[in-house]
Design a protein around this motif. Structure first.
Motif, PDB file in Angstrom:
ATOM      1  N   GLY A 194     -34.391 -49.052 -21.647  1.00 22.09           N
ATOM      2  CA  GLY A 194     -35.656 -48.492 -21.185  1.00 22.09           C
ATOM      3  C   GLY A 194     -36.605 -49.571 -20.708  1.00 22.09           C
ATOM      4  N   HIS A 195     -36.702 -50.683 -21.485  1.00 20.54           N
ATOM      5  CA  HIS A 195     -37.659 -51.735 -21.151  1.00 20.54           C
ATOM      6  C   HIS A 195     -37.080 -53.114 -21.462  1.00 20.54           C
ATOM      7  CE1 HIS A 195     -40.471 -48.248 -21.661  1.00 20.54           C
ATOM      8  NE2 HIS A 195     -40.930 -48.766 -20.535  1.00 20.54           N
ATOM      9  N   ILE A 196     -37.637 -54.115 -20.796  1.00 15.72           N
ATOM     10  CA  ILE A 196     -37.182 -55.496 -20.948  1.00 15.72           C
ATOM     11  C   ILE A 196     -38.323 -56.362 -21.463  1.00 15.72           C
ATOM     12  CG2 ILE A 196     -36.388 -57.538 -19.666  1.00 15.72           C
ATOM     13  CD1 ILE A 196     -34.760 -55.586 -17.910  1.00 15.72           C
ATOM     14  N   MET A 197     -38.039 -57.175 -22.470  1.00 12.85           N
ATOM     15  CA  MET A 197     -39.035 -58.072 -23.053  1.00 12.85           C
ATOM     16  C   MET A 197     -39.210 -59.324 -22.205  1.00 12.85           C
ATOM     17  SD  MET A 197     -39.027 -59.744 -26.898  1.00 12.85           S
ATOM     18  CE  MET A 197     -39.434 -58.218 -27.762  1.00 12.85           C
ATOM     19  N   ASN A 198     -38.103 -59.964 -21.834  1.00  9.11           N
ATOM     20  CA  ASN A 198     -38.136 -61.181 -21.031  1.00  9.11           C
ATOM     21  C   ASN A 198     -36.703 -61.536 -20.657  1.00  9.11           C
ATOM     22  OD1 ASN A 198     -39.227 -63.383 -19.705  1.00  9.11           O
ATOM     23  ND2 ASN A 198     -39.465 -64.647 -21.518  1.00  9.11           N
ATOM     24  N   ALA A 199     -36.551 -62.538 -19.798  1.00 10.08           N
ATOM     25  CA  ALA A 199     -35.232 -63.023 -19.407  1.00 10.08           C
ATOM     26  C   ALA A 199     -35.358 -64.490 -19.021  1.00 10.08           C
ATOM     27  CB  ALA A 199     -34.678 -62.206 -18.245  1.00 10.08           C
ATOM     28  N   PHE A 200     -34.235 -65.213 -19.112  1.00 16.13           N
ATOM     29  CA  PHE A 200     -34.236 -66.621 -18.714  1.00 16.13           C
ATOM     30  C   PHE A 200     -32.812 -67.038 -18.371  1.00 16.13           C
ATOM     31  CE2 PHE A 200     -33.796 -66.345 -23.289  1.00 16.13           C
ATOM     32  CZ  PHE A 200     -32.804 -67.263 -23.614  1.00 16.13           C
ATOM     33  N   THR A 201     -32.693 -68.143 -17.628  1.00 16.80           N
ATOM     34  CA  THR A 201     -31.413 -68.676 -17.190  1.00 16.80           C
ATOM     35  C   THR A 201     -31.197 -70.050 -17.790  1.00 16.80           C
ATOM     36  OG1 THR A 201     -31.536 -67.489 -15.081  1.00 16.80           O
ATOM     37  CG2 THR A 201     -30.027 -69.353 -15.198  1.00 16.80           C
ATOM     38  N   GLU A 202     -29.970 -70.301 -18.262  1.00 15.23           N
ATOM     39  CA  GLU A 202     -29.570 -71.644 -18.705  1.00 15.23           C
ATOM     40  C   GLU A 202     -28.177 -71.929 -18.158  1.00 15.23           C
ATOM     41  OE1 GLU A 202     -30.022 -71.765 -22.966  1.00 15.23           O
ATOM     42  OE2 GLU A 202     -32.152 -72.248 -22.805  1.00 15.23           O
ATOM     43  N   GLY A 203     -28.097 -72.807 -17.166  1.00 15.72           N
ATOM     44  CA  GLY A 203     -26.811 -73.090 -16.535  1.00 15.72           C
ATOM     45  C   GLY A 203     -26.259 -71.863 -15.851  1.00 15.72           C
ATOM     46  N   ASP A 204     -25.013 -71.508 -16.177  1.00 10.41           N
ATOM     47  CA  ASP A 204     -24.367 -70.331 -15.589  1.00 10.41           C
ATOM     48  C   ASP A 204     -24.660 -69.048 -16.353  1.00 10.41           C
ATOM     49  OD1 ASP A 204     -23.092 -71.688 -13.488  1.00 10.41           O
ATOM     50  OD2 ASP A 204     -21.455 -72.315 -14.800  1.00 10.41           O
ATOM     51  N   LYS A 205     -25.483 -69.137 -17.381  1.00 11.40           N
ATOM     52  CA  LYS A 205     -25.725 -67.961 -18.215  1.00 11.40           C
ATOM     53  C   LYS A 205     -27.135 -67.414 -18.001  1.00 11.40           C
ATOM     54  CE  LYS A 205     -22.343 -69.141 -21.776  1.00 11.40           C
ATOM     55  NZ  LYS A 205     -22.108 -69.398 -23.210  1.00 11.40           N
ATOM     56  N   VAL A 206     -27.188 -66.088 -17.861  1.00 15.29           N
ATOM     57  CA  VAL A 206     -28.443 -65.369 -17.725  1.00 15.29           C
ATOM     58  C   VAL A 206     -28.625 -64.502 -18.961  1.00 15.29           C
ATOM     59  CG1 VAL A 206     -29.732 -63.675 -16.379  1.00 15.29           C
ATOM     60  CG2 VAL A 206     -28.294 -65.358 -15.215  1.00 15.29           C
ATOM     61  N   ILE A 261     -31.563 -44.021 -29.935  1.00 15.06           N
ATOM     62  CA  ILE A 261     -32.301 -45.005 -30.733  1.00 15.06           C
ATOM     63  C   ILE A 261     -32.098 -46.395 -30.142  1.00 15.06           C
ATOM     64  CG2 ILE A 261     -32.476 -46.113 -32.988  1.00 15.06           C
ATOM     65  CD1 ILE A 261     -31.761 -43.432 -34.242  1.00 15.06           C
ATOM     66  N   ALA A 262     -33.196 -47.050 -29.808  1.00 23.95           N
ATOM     67  CA  ALA A 262     -33.131 -48.354 -29.132  1.00 23.95           C
ATOM     68  C   ALA A 262     -33.364 -49.489 -30.120  1.00 23.95           C
ATOM     69  CB  ALA A 262     -34.172 -48.420 -28.020  1.00 23.95           C
ATOM     70  N   GLN A 263     -32.710 -50.608 -29.842  1.00 29.07           N
ATOM     71  CA  GLN A 263     -32.832 -51.810 -30.659  1.00 29.07           C
ATOM     72  C   GLN A 263     -32.998 -53.003 -29.716  1.00 29.07           C
ATOM     73  OE1 GLN A 263     -29.584 -52.090 -33.400  1.00 29.07           O
ATOM     74  NE2 GLN A 263     -30.602 -53.563 -34.734  1.00 29.07           N
ATOM     75  N   ILE A 264     -33.829 -53.969 -30.103  1.00 27.54           N
ATOM     76  CA  ILE A 264     -33.992 -55.164 -29.288  1.00 27.54           C
ATOM     77  C   ILE A 264     -32.665 -55.921 -29.274  1.00 27.54           C
ATOM     78  CG2 ILE A 264     -35.300 -57.264 -28.894  1.00 27.54           C
ATOM     79  CD1 ILE A 264     -36.999 -54.767 -28.702  1.00 27.54           C
ATOM     80  N   THR A 265     -32.168 -56.184 -28.077  1.00 29.40           N
ATOM     81  CA  THR A 265     -30.831 -56.754 -27.913  1.00 29.40           C
ATOM     82  C   THR A 265     -30.852 -57.838 -26.840  1.00 29.40           C
ATOM     83  OG1 THR A 265     -29.826 -54.619 -28.502  1.00 29.40           O
ATOM     84  CG2 THR A 265     -28.423 -56.212 -27.355  1.00 29.40           C
ATOM     85  N   ARG A 266     -30.152 -58.946 -27.096  1.00 29.51           N
ATOM     86  CA  ARG A 266     -30.002 -59.992 -26.089  1.00 29.51           C
ATOM     87  C   ARG A 266     -28.670 -59.801 -25.370  1.00 29.51           C
ATOM     88  NH1 ARG A 266     -32.029 -65.943 -27.190  1.00 29.51           N
ATOM     89  NH2 ARG A 266     -33.911 -64.802 -26.501  1.00 29.51           N
ATOM     90  N   LEU A 267     -28.725 -59.630 -24.056  1.00 30.34           N
ATOM     91  CA  LEU A 267     -27.532 -59.563 -23.220  1.00 30.34           C
ATOM     92  C   LEU A 267     -27.274 -60.947 -22.633  1.00 30.34           C
ATOM     93  CD1 LEU A 267     -28.233 -56.279 -21.202  1.00 30.34           C
ATOM     94  CD2 LEU A 267     -27.064 -56.509 -23.393  1.00 30.34           C
ATOM     95  N   GLU A 268     -26.031 -61.410 -22.718  1.00 29.40           N
ATOM     96  CA  GLU A 268     -25.657 -62.726 -22.192  1.00 29.40           C
ATOM     97  C   GLU A 268     -24.647 -62.548 -21.061  1.00 29.40           C
ATOM     98  OE1 GLU A 268     -22.728 -66.185 -23.671  1.00 29.40           O
ATOM     99  OE2 GLU A 268     -24.404 -65.833 -25.058  1.00 29.40           O
ATOM    100  N   PHE A 269     -25.088 -62.796 -19.831  1.00 32.57           N
ATOM    101  CA  PHE A 269     -24.223 -62.702 -18.658  1.00 32.57           C
ATOM    102  C   PHE A 269     -23.732 -64.102 -18.310  1.00 32.57           C
ATOM    103  CE2 PHE A 269     -27.137 -59.146 -18.416  1.00 32.57           C
ATOM    104  CZ  PHE A 269     -26.364 -58.087 -17.934  1.00 32.57           C
ATOM    105  N   ASP A 270     -22.422 -64.281 -18.240  1.00 34.86           N
ATOM    106  CA  ASP A 270     -21.837 -65.566 -17.859  1.00 34.86           C
ATOM    107  C   ASP A 270     -21.386 -65.472 -16.403  1.00 34.86           C
ATOM    108  OD1 ASP A 270     -20.450 -67.913 -17.507  1.00 34.86           O
ATOM    109  OD2 ASP A 270     -19.528 -67.867 -19.497  1.00 34.86           O
ATOM    110  N   LEU A 271     -22.145 -66.102 -15.510  1.00 35.49           N
ATOM    111  CA  LEU A 271     -21.872 -65.994 -14.083  1.00 35.49           C
ATOM    112  C   LEU A 271     -20.680 -66.826 -13.641  1.00 35.49           C
ATOM    113  CD1 LEU A 271     -25.507 -66.058 -12.658  1.00 35.49           C
ATOM    114  CD2 LEU A 271     -24.159 -64.118 -13.458  1.00 35.49           C
ATOM    115  N   SER A 272     -20.171 -67.658 -14.534  1.00 34.64           N
ATOM    116  CA  SER A 272     -18.993 -68.462 -14.181  1.00 34.64           C
ATOM    117  C   SER A 272     -17.700 -67.692 -14.340  1.00 34.64           C
ATOM    118  CB  SER A 272     -18.935 -69.728 -15.048  1.00 34.64           C
ATOM    119  OG  SER A 272     -18.671 -69.403 -16.407  1.00 34.64           O
TER     120      SER A 272
END
Length: 475
Positions: free
Chosen positions: A286-298, A327-338
């Motif tokens: 539903g909503h996003i708190m924040n996002a950031f990039t480190e190397g190939d990972k978003v 029911i929603a829970q704060i979750t970190r998604l890790e995308f590996d672009l490599s």
């Protein structure tokens, strides 16, 4: 808690559906229990959905007329004001003295005598400040400009005629480094058959500098999105649109449990032709708190539920969503672009059931430590360094709205400041604005600003320092 659960708590009590507020109010020098820190000098703007002409049939809160409010903080004093966004839809209904426009985004349910106006733009979702202007946003339309002191409704904003899309999203991202407004348009050409979207970027002065059109994998809901220093992340949820269903009187959105959510990632310095799509089953945001990039990972920090997070919309097979699926829970998604085609990893934070996430806006688009959200039991802070959640618990019948972080000063360390949140006392039909120490959220409020009348649920807002409002653009 699902987003719908948050809305239900706000708009019902002891099983009874509560009426719309239907009140424009003004309060000078509100009574305060405790003491508002004198460093808090600015305007807290909020907007939500509140039907001026409600009816007895069921309706979703997101179809409400925009009710805009401000709380002016200065030297320990607080003033309050609320005004409806004077849209063509609201003005037409006020002229007729009755409700004319029907279900959410379904023109086929309108009164046959309803004037042909922009019936969907209620300006009810986000109170947004950019380049000296205050806006009321709703994701299917152009923003309305709002006078930052009187809350009078001005004209719609199309970036001085440069915007081609018919829509601007209700969750823009402000780049704290460049001052840019990053956003997108959903169903940007007005068609629900071809899922056309548009990336939109305005510079720090409010000039539109990018508008790039692309197609999403299917015509679904895109309510929020994310931007990092290096990437843009679009997310499409399986709340799908079917105009033939609307012609039969059905809902604009239905949840399709057979579809995964879709997440598209592109480089900021690239184009929409570079978007890579990832498909995630049983992942609704539903909503996003924040996002950031480190190397190939978003990394994308979002509220994630396994099923329909907007369960006030039924499924495509005519069923209601099970409560636990939303029911929603704060979750970190890790995308590996490599890795080609790799599904992102998901890390749910224990004890973080809730919605309406925010962070210290000075740290948007970068790695950060502190987040805040409306917890199932009250108001919460989240320390990402150790994934600890601290909750300021509220008694039964008392409901908090979206928390807003205000830094102690412009150069204060991350998280050094206060949380502001409207708190509703449902049985007493009144509200307070609480000021909490963001680093000690479980302590008693530093101040409780008393508002002696009911406040409807506001979705999203912004805090703007006094000097910025004083220098606002007047045209």
């Amino acid at each position: 808690m699902s987003l719908a659960g948050t809305f239900y708590k706000m708009h019902s009590f002891q099983g009874k559906q509560s009426p719309s507020t239907r009140l424009e109010a003004e309060l000078y020098d509100a009574e305060i229990i405790g003491e508002v820190p004198r460093e808090i000098n600015g305007y807290l703007y909020r907007v939500g959905g509140d039907r001026f002409y409600p009816t007895l049939e069921d309706d979703v809160i997101i179809n409400g007329d925009g009710l805009f409010s401000l709380l002016r903080f200065e030297d320990g004093h607080v003033d309050f004001k609320s005004r409806y966004v004077r849209t063509p839809r609201l003005l037409a209904e006020m002229e007729a003295r009755r409700r004319l426009y029907g279900k959410y985004r379904n023109k086929y349910t309108d009164d046959p005598e309803a004037p042909q106006v922009d019936r969907d733009n209620t300006g009810n979702t986000y109170a947004h400040w950019h380049a000296g202007r205050l806006f009321a946003l709703r994701e299917d339309s152009h923003p309305y400009m709002i006078d930052p002191e009187t809350l009078d409704t001005r004209d719609q904003w199309d970036f001085n005629g440069k915007l081609k899309s018919i829509s601007v999203c209700a969750h823009p991202k402000l780049d704290p480094v460049t001052g840019e407004w990053w956003g997108f348009g959903l169903f940007a050409d007005g068609s629900y058959i071809e899922p056309v979207m548009a990336l939109q970027v305005a510079d720090k002065d409010g000039n539109l500098i990018r508008e790039e059109v692309f197609k999403s994998p299917f015509p679904g809901l895109s309510h929020d999105f994310a931007v990092t220093r290096e990437h843009v992340i679009f997310d499409i949820m399986p709340l799908t649109v079917d105009e033939e269903r609307m012609k039969r009187g059905g809902d604009f959105y239905n949840y399709d449990p057979s579809k995964p959510s879709a997440w598209g990632i592109m480089r900021r310095d690239g184009t929409v032709d570079d978007i890579r799509w990832f498909h995630l089953p049983n992942t609704f945001s539903g909503h996003i708190m924040n996002a950031f990039t480190e190397g190939d990972k978003v990394y994308v920090d979002a509220t994630i539920s396994p099923g329909n997070g907007f369960p006030f919309f039924p499924t495509t097979i005519g069923e209601l969503t099970a409560v636990e699926d939303g029911i929603a829970q704060i979750t970190r998604l890790e995308f590996d672009l490599s890795e080609d085609g790799a599904a992102p990893k998901q890390y749910a934070v224990p004890g973080s059931v809730g919605e309406m996430p925010r962070n210290d806006g000075r740290f948007q688009m970068d790695r950060y430590r502190w987040g805040y959200f409306r917890h199932d039991r009250g108001l919460a802070s989240l320390d990402w360094d150790n994934r600890q959640v601290h909750v300021h618990e509220l008694p039964p019948g008392v409901v908090a709205q979206e928390p807003m972080f205000v830094p102690r000063s412009a150069d204060a360390p991350e998280g050094d400041g206060w949380l502001l949140s409207m708190v509703n006392y449902m049985a007493e039909n009144r509200a307070e604005v609480w000021v909490l120490d963001a680093k000690n959220i479980q302590a008693d409020p530093l101040a409780r600003v008393l508002l002696p009348y009911r406040q409807s649920f506001s979705f999203h807002g912004s805090f703007v320092p006094l000097d910025q409002v004083s220098n606002a653009v007047r045209s």
